[in-house]
Design an enzyme around this catalytic site. Sequence first.
Site: not given
Length: 282
Positions: A141, A145
């Site tokens: 994750y 980003k």
Amino acid sequence: MRVLVTGAAGRLGSAVLTELAARGIAVTALVERDPGPLTAERVVVGDARDPAAVRSALEGADAVVHTAALPSPEIAAPEVVFSVNTQATFVVLNEAGEQGVRRAVIASSLSITGLPFARSRPSPPYLPLDERVPLQIEDPYALSKQVDEATAAMMHRRHGMIVAALRFPFLGDRARLAAHADRLARDPAGGATEMWSYLDLRDAARACLLGLTAPLHGAPIIFLAAPETLVTTPTEELLATHHPGVPCRTTFPGRTVAIDLEPARRLLGFTALHPFPEERQS
């Protein structure tokens, strides 16, 4: 102005719809599946990774708020989290640029630091956290980003589009914030990787609007948070317990959050208006 909001049925996306509607701004909502009535003039059902669906949703749009993403490395297999998030961001921004859109906001995250989901439980290299802090990424994750922010910078160079990447902390309405505050009161260590930070969804949505309207340039990266933590213990006491030895470049009186919020004030004119609980507001 007409704004395309992706992930419009999600926690942040739906808050953005409410904020834009309150300002009288026309909105197109892109949702993966029909969630029922939304606060939007137009709803397009489709995947943010699908160029055709995104092109359809962009019809008439002047700006984009991109919130569509899998919000945790624990929600799906690692390769799914990474590929879904990065492909959606690339497709949405590239299609927007190809159609002449010149303003966009993407929902980045404090998790990009690598701290919240790291198995090694690292501490930050220094405090307060700022946009220059070295990343310590161990999860898909956070990596997604990082790629999203690099994509934003590339799209600025490719299309001349201003793309603000807003690094959000824990987001919630009053009920979600209350539940999180209760968890942190019982176990303050649970908030150490996020500096016990939070932001009310109403403030997060307003920040997205400011990201579209403030006089920005390039692809700025901006941390956002409420100015105080979600716990009652003084910040410096928390840091001494949970991040001992981490260099602090300033002091953190009272509950001051250990995140540099000056760029949000300077670039966006943003200060959170909805502290938790509300009586903290002076």
